[in-house]
Design a protein around this motif. Sequence first.
Motif, short mmCIF file in Angstrom:
data_model
loop_
_atom_site.label_atom_id
_atom_site.label_comp_id
_atom_site.label_asym_id
_atom_site.label_seq_id
_atom_site.Cartn_x
_atom_site.Cartn_y
_atom_site.Cartn_z
N ARG A 55 0.85 -1.20 0.00
CA ARG A 55 0.00 0.00 0.00
C ARG A 55 0.88 1.26 0.00
N TRP A 56 1.94 1.23 0.77
CA TRP A 56 2.87 2.36 0.84
C TRP A 56 3.48 2.62 -0.53
N ILE A 57 3.91 1.57 -1.22
CA ILE A 57 4.50 1.68 -2.55
C ILE A 57 3.46 2.23 -3.54
N ARG A 58 2.26 1.72 -3.49
CA ARG A 58 1.21 2.17 -4.41
C ARG A 58 0.88 3.64 -4.21
N LEU A 59 0.80 4.08 -2.97
CA LEU A 59 0.52 5.49 -2.70
C LEU A 59 1.67 6.38 -3.15
N ALA A 60 2.91 5.94 -2.94
CA ALA A 60 4.06 6.73 -3.37
C ALA A 60 4.09 6.84 -4.89
N LYS A 61 3.78 5.76 -5.58
CA LYS A 61 3.75 5.78 -7.04
C LYS A 61 2.66 6.73 -7.54
N LYS A 62 1.52 6.69 -6.88
CA LYS A 62 0.40 7.57 -7.26
C LYS A 62 0.78 9.04 -7.08
N LEU A 69 11.29 7.22 -1.96
CA LEU A 69 11.29 6.15 -0.96
C LEU A 69 12.64 5.43 -0.91
N MET A 70 13.33 5.42 -2.03
CA MET A 70 14.59 4.70 -2.10
C MET A 70 15.79 5.54 -1.65
N ARG A 71 15.58 6.80 -1.39
CA ARG A 71 16.68 7.67 -0.96
C ARG A 71 17.13 7.32 0.44
N ARG A 72 18.41 7.52 0.70
CA ARG A 72 18.98 7.25 2.02
C ARG A 72 19.88 8.41 2.41
#
Length: 79
Positions: A55-62, A69-72
């Motif tokens: 769900r987190w991935i889907r919302l970020a993509k939207k 999300l991949m940044r560090r």
Amino acid sequence: VSLVEAGGMTIRIRQSLDLAAAGLAQDGAVGRASQEMLAKPVIPNSLYRLSGWLRWIRLAKKQGALKLLMRRPYIAKAA
């Protein structure tokens, strides 16, 4: 939605409520078996975490923030 209409995920909940009702009718106390049955999660922890991650991935993509999300920023870069 009633517990019966909710389907298979609520089988254990319905069974524990039936045990609790029988115990209350018999001696006025909820049995230990009923309490332990209700204490167990409806879905496994790993499945719950996986669904949250998806769900987190889907919302970020939207929102167009999937790369963010991949940044560090907290990891020091090697010189």
